[in-house]
Design a protein around this motif. Structure first.
Motif, PDB file in Angstrom:
ATOM      1  N   LEU A  96       4.666   4.799  13.588  1.00 40.78           N
ATOM      2  CA  LEU A  96       3.905   4.637  12.349  1.00 40.78           C
ATOM      3  C   LEU A  96       3.631   3.149  12.096  1.00 40.78           C
ATOM      4  CD1 LEU A  96       2.792   6.433  10.069  1.00 40.78           C
ATOM      5  CD2 LEU A  96       4.888   5.990   8.798  1.00 40.78           C
ATOM      6  N   THR A  97       4.671   2.316  12.313  1.00 39.37           N
ATOM      7  CA  THR A  97       4.528   0.866  12.127  1.00 39.37           C
ATOM      8  C   THR A  97       3.405   0.320  13.003  1.00 39.37           C
ATOM      9  OG1 THR A  97       6.886   0.704  11.714  1.00 39.37           O
ATOM     10  CG2 THR A  97       5.768  -1.342  12.243  1.00 39.37           C
ATOM     11  N   GLN A  98       3.374   0.756  14.260  1.00 37.60           N
ATOM     12  CA  GLN A  98       2.323   0.277  15.169  1.00 37.60           C
ATOM     13  C   GLN A  98       0.945   0.661  14.675  1.00 37.60           C
ATOM     14  OE1 GLN A  98       2.559  -1.782  17.829  1.00 37.60           O
ATOM     15  NE2 GLN A  98       4.660  -1.943  17.089  1.00 37.60           N
ATOM     16  N   GLU A 130       0.853  -1.193   0.000  1.00 44.80           N
ATOM     17  CA  GLU A 130       0.000   0.000   0.000  1.00 44.80           C
ATOM     18  C   GLU A 130       0.887   1.239   0.000  1.00 44.80           C
ATOM     19  OE1 GLU A 130      -2.771   0.368   3.212  1.00 44.80           O
ATOM     20  OE2 GLU A 130      -3.403  -1.715   2.964  1.00 44.80           O
ATOM     21  N   VAL A 131       0.330   2.355  -0.517  1.00 45.37           N
ATOM     22  CA  VAL A 131       1.072   3.615  -0.421  1.00 45.37           C
ATOM     23  C   VAL A 131       0.368   4.471   0.620  1.00 45.37           C
ATOM     24  CG1 VAL A 131       1.889   5.640  -1.661  1.00 45.37           C
ATOM     25  CG2 VAL A 131       1.743   3.442  -2.832  1.00 45.37           C
ATOM     26  N   ILE A 132       1.127   5.001   1.545  1.00 44.64           N
ATOM     27  CA  ILE A 132       0.527   5.829   2.589  1.00 44.64           C
ATOM     28  C   ILE A 132       1.305   7.150   2.712  1.00 44.64           C
ATOM     29  CG2 ILE A 132      -0.272   3.798   3.907  1.00 44.64           C
ATOM     30  CD1 ILE A 132       2.229   5.467   5.720  1.00 44.64           C
ATOM     31  N   ALA A 133       0.636   8.165   3.264  1.00 44.04           N
ATOM     32  CA  ALA A 133       1.317   9.445   3.475  1.00 44.04           C
ATOM     33  C   ALA A 133       1.351   9.738   4.968  1.00 44.04           C
ATOM     34  CB  ALA A 133       0.584  10.556   2.736  1.00 44.04           C
ATOM     35  N   ALA A 134       2.513  10.170   5.445  1.00 40.40           N
ATOM     36  CA  ALA A 134       2.656  10.547   6.854  1.00 40.40           C
ATOM     37  C   ALA A 134       2.997  12.027   6.882  1.00 40.40           C
ATOM     38  CB  ALA A 134       3.762   9.737   7.508  1.00 40.40           C
ATOM     39  N   ASP A 155      -0.246  10.273  17.153  1.00 40.52           N
ATOM     40  CA  ASP A 155       1.093  10.643  17.612  1.00 40.52           C
ATOM     41  C   ASP A 155       2.102   9.826  16.810  1.00 40.52           C
ATOM     42  OD1 ASP A 155       3.415  11.089  18.988  1.00 40.52           O
ATOM     43  OD2 ASP A 155       2.794  10.055  20.821  1.00 40.52           O
ATOM     44  N   ILE A 156       2.762  10.455  15.844  1.00 41.32           N
ATOM     45  CA  ILE A 156       3.697   9.698  15.002  1.00 41.32           C
ATOM     46  C   ILE A 156       5.092  10.324  14.965  1.00 41.32           C
ATOM     47  CG2 ILE A 156       2.036   8.531  13.497  1.00 41.32           C
ATOM     48  CD1 ILE A 156       2.608  10.805  11.409  1.00 41.32           C
TER      49      ILE A 156
END
Ligand code: ATP
Ligand code: MG
Length: 581
Positions: free
Chosen positions: A306-308, A289-293, A389-390
């Motif tokens: 982020l992994t969690q 998947e592609v995600i944006a942070a 919270d990342i």
């Protein structure tokens, strides 16, 4: 043992790559020698200490009901492919192809193998719980081996793995292992703290890390002064920042031309903005998947957090092509506006949601946008939008309203609740009381043996050398004969040495034909905790000197009482490191 016969190659000079006190002292005191980057030969004194640490660990693990086994260091890669960790470990895991063309790995840890074992042998809840451990060499091709045995490529780990039929049973063993770790570190003389940790790529639901606070540590622990919260930096949760209000109404979004200016620093300089007024958008690939942070310009994204949030998915920065496809712009111009329609998830840090407005990439090559207002110009909620919270905690942040403090430390051990990640993928199942098939719940528990030794030295030394905790010292007592050429003195020293040996003390006799000064220097360097000095002058009065390495003052005692008093001192040192059962 006699010093004159022992292989203790002490040196004055240390190689330039020895940065930390423990690394330098371990070379100087003749505990280790480097073979290649991150690999060390343990000489007699170093190995004696490691064996003592291993004995403590083994004793406590056995007391806790764990059972020792031995698993191979060379493992077939297929097992690692089944859990996907062949990819997660990347180049840190060493691999080789054998003469039959089979691919193998050098074990960096052993979840896969132990779960394979359980899959074949465990089939009923009646066999659970079970806790298996081993104390063996692990290999990790660390990107940057450093600080000697603290981060080496080859090291000895005690790794334990437990299997359970329900959460309660896992919680119980987890607690037992946690308490066992406290005992082990206390017995080894380590001042440690335990903190909440992130379980990262290990998967699972809970973890604690045991850390020895010290300046040269690579880990950061984050805590509140009152001790109500302590976590490692990867884990430490921060309170959301208060929403900043703007005095005036923010004008509409404005596009600005920023030719070839992609980095945060460059944009700030060009537009005369502060980093904290910027919004950073990072595009990641998460298991297909592609995600944006999205984080504030002056904040650092915490990949563990982020992994969690993504349920333990393997994440890595998306490649250039993907970024260009998603943003419609060259790398460096990504922004939050409209991104939610292009990716499968958008995770926005709390601090961004609290900004009145920011400057960010325009999703258009060579352009940024000003006056971007969270909520007004990009959504803070929606089907695929999460505010969380990342980011990494930093100075000034709070947790439950209390200021967070930061301290460096060395991780010596970690315990994890793994859940069913490995048992599901490798088929470790059992039948419960009702005959229903379920995957085993698992826990895993690791301790770095060599790191215990190095961190003990790191926190316990002075300018002259090591100050060993008695439990892990290569010897408990050093008898120094000051005048080896004087028959009477040599005989008296030998006599005390014999008495101590007979009474089960681990003793080294310095019987080398050298000057007293040289012997004292070496005694300080080696750091053996109790020292008995037999010299001509004192002996004439029927005395010997007895001294703790950790204390400056020595005490004169009569030669008749020497063995008794020495043993008493050793016992009093041991008593301080004793634990309750
Ligand atoms: P780090 O974050 O320091 O790389 P880790 O969290 O990857 O360590 P674990 O997988 O939890 O390590 O391994 C269990 C223990 O093994 C650690 O707590 C540590 O004491 C020890 N250990 C791990 N890597 C090394 C290494 N490169 N050299 C020496 N000891 C190590
Ligand atoms: Mg760890």
């Amino acid at each position: 043992m006699r010093y004159s016969r022992m292989f203790i190659p002490t040196v004055k000079e240390v190689p330039a790559d020895a940065e930390t006190a423990s690394h330098k002292l371990m070379i100087r005191a003749g505990l280790i020698r480097k073979l290649a980057s991150g690999t060390y030969i343990y000489l007699p004194l170093g190995w004696r200490s490691l064996l003592k640490i291993i004995a403590v660990v083994r004793e406590e693990m056995d007391k806790a009901g764990a059972q020792e086994i031995l698993m191979p260091a060379v493992q077939p890669i297929e097992l690692w492919q089944k859990t996907g960790r062949d990819v997660d470990y990347g180049p840190t895991m060493a691999r080789f192809t054998d003469r039959h063309g089979r691919e193998n790995v050098l074990a960096p840890t052993a979840e896969e193998v132990v779960t394979y074992l359980a899959a074949g042998e465990i089939n009923s809840y009646k066999q659970l719980p079970i806790n298996l451990y081993q104390i063996t060499t692990k290999f990790r091709d660390e990107f940057r081996p450093r600080f000697g045995p603290i981060r080496s490529r080859e090291f000895i780990m005690k790794d334990a793995y437990s299997f359970h039929d329900d959460d309660e049973s896992l919680d119980q063993t987890y607690k037992i292992m946690y308490d066992t770790y406290c005992k082990i570190f206390k017995r080894c003389g380590l001042n440690y703290v335990s903190v909440e940790a992130e379980s990262g790529q290990m998967g699972g639901s809970g973890s604690h890390q045991f850390t020895v606070p010290c300046q040269s540590g690579e880990d950061t622990i984050v805590y509140t002064e009152d001790g109500s919260y302590a976590a490692n930096l990867e884990r430490a949760n921060v309170d959301p920042l208060p929403k900043e209000k703007s005095n005036a109404e923010i004008p509409p979004v404005q596009e600005v031309h920023t030719p070839n200016i992609g980095s945060i620093e460059a944009v700030c300089a060009f537009l005369k903005t502060r980093q904290k007024d910027m919004i950073k958008t990072l595009v990641y690939a998460a298991d297909g998947e592609v995600i944006a942070a999205i984080v504030r310009g002056d904040h650092e994204l915490n990949l563990e957090k982020l992994t969690q949030i993504l349920g333990g998915k393997h994440i890595e920065l998306a490649d250039e092509l993907t970024i260009e496809k998603v943003t419609g712009a060259r790398v460096g111009f990504a922004g939050p506006m409209g991104i939610a329609d292009k990716v499968s998830k958008v995770i926005i840090d709390h601090a961004v949601a609290a900004m009145p407005a920011g400057v960010t990439g325009a999703n258009k090559t060579d352009y940024h946008v000003k006056n971007v207002v969270p909520c007004r110009d990009f959504p803070l909620e929606g089907e695929n939008v999460i505010v969380a919270d990342i980011r990494y905690a930093r100075q000034g942040d709070t947790h439950n309203g209390k200021i967070l403090l930061f301290k460096k430390g060395i991780e010596v051990g970690q315990v994890f609740k793994l859940g069913t990640k490995y048992s599901e993928k490798l088929g470790a199942k059992f039948l419960d009381e009702n005959g229903t098939e379920k995957p085993c719940l698992m826990g895993c528990y690791g301790i770095g043996i060599n790191r215990i030794l190095a961190s003990a030295i790191e926190i316990s030394h002075d300018k002259n050398g090591v100050i060993f905790p008695v439990t892990i010292a290569p010897f408990e007592v050093l008898v120094t004969c000051v005048n080896q050429d004087d028959e009477e003195v040599a005989k008296a020293a030998e006599n005390i040495y014999r008495q101590l040996l007979d009474r089960g003390v681990d003793v080294l006799l310095d019987d080398r034909p050298l000057r007293g000064g040289v012997k004292f220097k070496d005694a300080d360097l080696l750091g053996i905790p109790v020292r008995v000095t037999v010299g001509k002058k004192s002996l004439a009065k029927g005395n010997v000197e007895i001294k703790l390495r950790a204390e400056p003052k020595s005490k004169k005692i009569s030669i008749e009482n020497a063995a008794d008093e020495t043993i008493e001192l050793v016992n009093s040192l041991k008593q301080k490191l004793k634990t309750k059962n």
